[in-house]
Design an enzyme around this catalytic site. Structure first.
Site, PDB file in Angstrom:
ATOM      1  N   ARG A 237       5.832 -14.235  -5.961  1.00 21.42           N
ATOM      2  CA  ARG A 237       6.194 -14.209  -4.546  1.00 21.42           C
ATOM      3  C   ARG A 237       7.653 -14.566  -4.302  1.00 21.42           C
ATOM      4  O   ARG A 237       8.358 -13.832  -3.615  1.00 21.42           O
ATOM      5  CB  ARG A 237       5.303 -15.159  -3.737  1.00 21.42           C
ATOM      6  CG  ARG A 237       5.569 -15.085  -2.248  1.00 21.42           C
ATOM      7  CD  ARG A 237       4.702 -16.053  -1.460  1.00 21.42           C
ATOM      8  NE  ARG A 237       3.278 -15.769  -1.607  1.00 21.42           N
ATOM      9  CZ  ARG A 237       2.320 -16.492  -1.049  1.00 21.42           C
ATOM     10  NH1 ARG A 237       2.625 -17.562  -0.323  1.00 21.42           N
ATOM     11  NH2 ARG A 237       1.054 -16.180  -1.219  1.00 21.42           N
TER      12      ARG A 237
ATOM     13  N   HIS B 255      -0.706  -4.471  -1.739  1.00 21.13           N
ATOM     14  CA  HIS B 255      -0.265  -5.807  -1.313  1.00 21.13           C
ATOM     15  C   HIS B 255      -1.098  -6.278  -0.118  1.00 21.13           C
ATOM     16  O   HIS B 255      -0.678  -6.155   1.035  1.00 21.13           O
ATOM     17  CB  HIS B 255       1.221  -5.748  -0.930  1.00 21.13           C
ATOM     18  CG  HIS B 255       1.897  -7.082  -0.862  1.00 21.13           C
ATOM     19  ND1 HIS B 255       2.223  -7.819  -1.974  1.00 21.13           N
ATOM     20  CD2 HIS B 255       2.324  -7.822   0.194  1.00 21.13           C
ATOM     21  CE1 HIS B 255       2.817  -8.934  -1.616  1.00 21.13           C
ATOM     22  NE2 HIS B 255       2.895  -8.961  -0.303  1.00 21.13           N
TER      23      HIS B 255
ATOM     24  N   TYR C 112       7.721   2.111  15.872  1.00 19.21           N
ATOM     25  CA  TYR C 112       8.844   2.819  16.487  1.00 19.21           C
ATOM     26  C   TYR C 112       9.881   3.280  15.466  1.00 19.21           C
ATOM     27  O   TYR C 112      10.549   4.289  15.680  1.00 19.21           O
ATOM     28  CB  TYR C 112       9.534   1.930  17.524  1.00 19.21           C
ATOM     29  CG  TYR C 112       8.640   1.511  18.661  1.00 19.21           C
ATOM     30  CD1 TYR C 112       8.045   2.454  19.490  1.00 19.21           C
ATOM     31  CD2 TYR C 112       8.383   0.160  18.910  1.00 19.21           C
ATOM     32  CE1 TYR C 112       7.226   2.069  20.538  1.00 19.21           C
ATOM     33  CE2 TYR C 112       7.558  -0.226  19.952  1.00 19.21           C
ATOM     34  CZ  TYR C 112       6.980   0.727  20.757  1.00 19.21           C
ATOM     35  OH  TYR C 112       6.170   0.364  21.794  1.00 19.21           O
TER      36      TYR C 112
END
Length: 750
Positions: free
Chosen positions: A36, A82, A127
């Site tokens: 991570r 993921h 968007y």
């Protein structure tokens, strides 16, 4: 160590809580560190970044493809590779698309992807649209060439690459930052061409030191064009140790007297910067600035204008103050902590990082060549079988037409055919087989044989393999490299202006009352005695100075204190007690206020007849407790400090309450920073603890000047010739004044 694992009657596993929690926490820690927070040295990516890039390549979002909604990419990443939060995944994606965050962006974004003023102001993923940048090809271009290992995804339905086959050390090019459990990483970005040159140098000189590589990689290259002002020696130490800190400063130029800031440090917001300047401006801490504004636009992404109040303002000193007090200069921590090739995290120096990456790159290129060699050998094997079938075309056709299972018959009749070749011949269309030409087959065989020999030659020769890697690095640097963006410049250290320098310079009169109340009146034409005082209080003394100067207060114990004049209360009221800001000894009271320039020489003395010369700057002290300056004999009092004018051969006149006057050169007194001083005039010894005689007045007389003695309503003037009668060595008793003037109240000069 005994095994603490046991099983109960039902066969369930049992173990002590301490053992279980320790193992669970360690497992979690290693997951955070390796999967991570820390990047891998090979491709310089964290797992989420690697999965985003791979998912986009699987969606066909190359640099030449059409844009697709970012939500599509995030959905694929979460659903296939993921299984975490969509917002965190999208933020990682946004970071790789921001040209002001990444030195070499990996994602080409269309829409609102944030701004330098607010990097988190990006639009929602429904968007925005995205695709990969050309630079991403350096990470993904060799993915399907057998260069990396693969692993099952989280549900075992798909496979994903364990890492990406980076053609350049992306770890240094784009840097990395992250916080794990017990460790963190902060790796700055670097210039592609410089890092490529360092890799080539290390290939040619495997024993190169960090100092040798530092010649090619002199310092970080941030995504913004601010100047890196850390010294070369400090940068070399960072690269040698893998940790440290560096500083980046904004760039500016002077245009028609105005300061134009054209580049900001990395991750500095122009909007936030203007707020910091405004805060100082509104509190009158920047009197040398008349105006400031933000003129940034599409043509000039960074253009901040600072207008000095006049052309007399020292612009360089002003900017050094702003560098020290605002984000125009930032410090960045460096901690090159990463996951090494053996899968273990550690802090590396520059040479270790490049060596590890070259080891990774060498293994990647070797695997790519071996993969291609396998493909070539397989194709040669198939072409050999196809040529055999072509030479025996009639027999092949007859077998196919007459046999239900032609494959074993082909292998039996055409002994040279293998099982794979026979299968390939049978899968070849008859139309194609009929048109096959022996020359074409043999031509393709020759080309593949040449490629096979080249591949085998490179794989068998470490020198040729290094040369291939070297050529590829040079080609990639020429294709994707660019000029340095952050100049490396040695600069003067930033220093904030002190409070007196940044305060407005206006004439003020600081008034001190007998009870220790202080106030500041604007101007020097103030009748301080006529001001209103509290009941039982009255005027004591006053000092004329500028509002940007320091007011020095002296108490009855010989301690001095400092307060900026502009912070004192206005004379419109009755002021405030000094004890509210200062902390004098118990029972002490304030006896004087001074406002002279720092280099002014003053006479400090006690009525016990001791004193010395001190410069005004020696009286400056920390606000609360002050500092001891004049040591007083028992029972003695502080006399009002007296400025020593810059005169030729000045003399000091001292008179006691018994009317004894002594005159001697001021130069006979020592210049000290603190202490009791030397004897000015002899005082009879005290009896019973009370002084029989003491100094009542002092005066500095210029050469050729007269001394005026005030006694009650009468005055007496001693001309220069008369003063000579009272001149003697310092520390003498002096001579008595004429009868009627022995009760002296004041000494003045003319």
């Amino acid at each position: 160590m005994t095994d603490t694992l046991t099983y109960n009657a039902e066969g369930l596993e049992r173990q002590p809580l301490a053992v279980f929690t320790e193992k669970a926490y360690l497992d979690y820690s290693m997951y955070v560190i390796l999967d991570r927070a820390l990047p891998y040295v090979g491709d310089g990516l964290k797992p989420v970044q690697r999965r985003i890039l791979y998912a986009m390549s699987e969606l066909g979002l190359s640099a030449a493809a059409k844009f697709k909604k970012s939500a599509r990419t995030v959905g694929d990443v979460l659903g296939k590779f993921h299984p975490h939060g969509d917002s965190a995944c999208y933020e990682a994606m946004v970071l790789m698309a921001q040209p002001f965050s990444y030195r070499y962006p990996l994602i080409d974004g269309q829409g609102n992807w944030g701004s330098p003023d607010n990097p988190k102001s990006f639009a929602a993923m429904r968007y925005t649209e995205s695709r990969l940048t050309p630079y991403a090809e350096l990470l993904l271009g060799e993915l399907d060439q057998g260069t990396v290992d693969w692993q099952p995804n989280f549900d075992g339905t798909l496979e994903e690459p364990k890492l990406l086959p980076a053609r350049l050390p992306n770890l240094l090019l784009n840097g990395a930052s992250g916080i794990a459990v017990g460790m963190a990483t902060d790796i700055p970005s670097h210039n592609l061409r410089e890092v490529a040159r360092a890799c080539i140098h290390l290939l040619d000189h495997p024993d190169a030191t960090v100092a040798d590589l530092n010649v090619h990689v002199p310092g970080p290259d941030f995504a913004t064009a601010g100047e890196v002002i850390t010294t070369p020696a400090e940068l070399l130490k960072i690269y040698e140790t893998g940790s440290g800190s560096l500083r980046q400063r904004a760039r500016y130029e002077v245009e028609q007297g105005d300061v134009i800031i054209t580049a900001l440090p990395y991750q500095v917001s122009g909007e936030r910067l203007m707020e910091q300047i405004a805060a100082q401006f509104n509190t009158k801490k920047l009197p040398m600035i008349e105006d400031f504004r933000d003129e940034s636009d599409h043509e000039f992404p960074t253009r901040l204008v600072i207008v000095p109040r006049s052309n007399r303002v020292d612009i360089e000193r002003l900017m050094l103050h702003l560098f020290a007090t605002t984000d125009l200069e930032r410090s960045y921590r460096v901690n090159m902590n990463l996951v090494a090739g053996n899968g273990r995290p550690r802090v590396m120096d520059l040479q270790e990082i490049l060596s590890e990456w070259l080891t990774f790159r060498t293994a990647t290129v070797r695997r790519r060549l071996e993969h291609r060699l396998g493909k070539v050998l397989d194709q040669l094997h198939l072409l050999e079988g196809l040529l055999t079938a072509y030479l025996n075309i009639d027999e092949v056709i007859r077998i196919i037409r007459t046999q239900d299972e032609p494959k074993p018959v082909l292998i039996e009749r055409l002994v040279a055919l293998s099982d794979t070749q026979a299968e390939y011949v049978l899968n070849t269309r008859l139309r194609q087989l009929a048109r096959l030409e022996e020359m074409k087959i043999r031509g393709e065989q020759a080309e593949l044989a040449t490629e096979r020999d080249q591949l085998q030659g490179i794989l068998g020769d470490e020198g040729r393999l290094k040369h291939l890697i070297r050529d590829e690095i040079i080609a990639d640097a020429a294709k994707y490299g660019d000029a340095r963006r952050s100049p490396l410049v040695a600069r003067t250290a930033a220093a904030a202006l002190n409070e007196t320098e940044v305060s407005p310079s206006e004439p003020v009169t600081v008034v001190l009352s007998e009870k220790g109340w202080v106030r500041a009146a604007k101007g020097h034409e103030i009748d301080a005695v006529a001001l209103s005082y509290r009941s039982g209080d009255q005027f004591l003394t006053a000092a004329r100075l500028r509002s940007n100067q320091i007011a020095v207060f002296l108490d009855s114990t010989g301690r001095s204190y400092c307060l900026p004049a502009h912070t004192l209360p206005s004379a419109r009221g009755q002021g405030e007690p000094l004890t509210g800001r200062l902390d004098p000894p118990k029972g002490a009271n304030f006896v004087a206020v001074l406002g002279e320039a720092p280099q002014t020489r003053l006479l400090l003395a006690s009525d016990a007849g001791y004193g010395f010369i001190v410069r005004m700057e020696e009286l400056y002290a920390k606000p609360k407790g002050g500092k001891a300056v004049l040591a007083l004999p028992a029972g003695a009092r502080v006399l009002p400090p007296m400025p020593i004018p810059d005169l030729l051969n000045p003399r000091l006149a001292a008179v006691t309450n018994s009317g004894h006057l002594l005159v001697f050169p001021v130069a006979d007194l020592p210049e000290m920073s603190r202490g009791k001083g030397n004897k000015i005039i002899a005082i009879p010894a005290a009896k019973g603890g009370d002084w029989q005689d003491w100094v009542v007045a002092l005066a500095v007389v210029r050469e050729g000047g007269s001394l005026i003695i005030a006694s009650g309503k009468r005055t007496f003037t001693l001309k220069p010739a008369d003063l000579g009668l009272y001149q003697d060595e310092r520390g003498r008793r002096g001579k008595p004044l004429p009868r009627g003037f022995q009760r002296v109240e004041e000494l003045t000069t003319e």
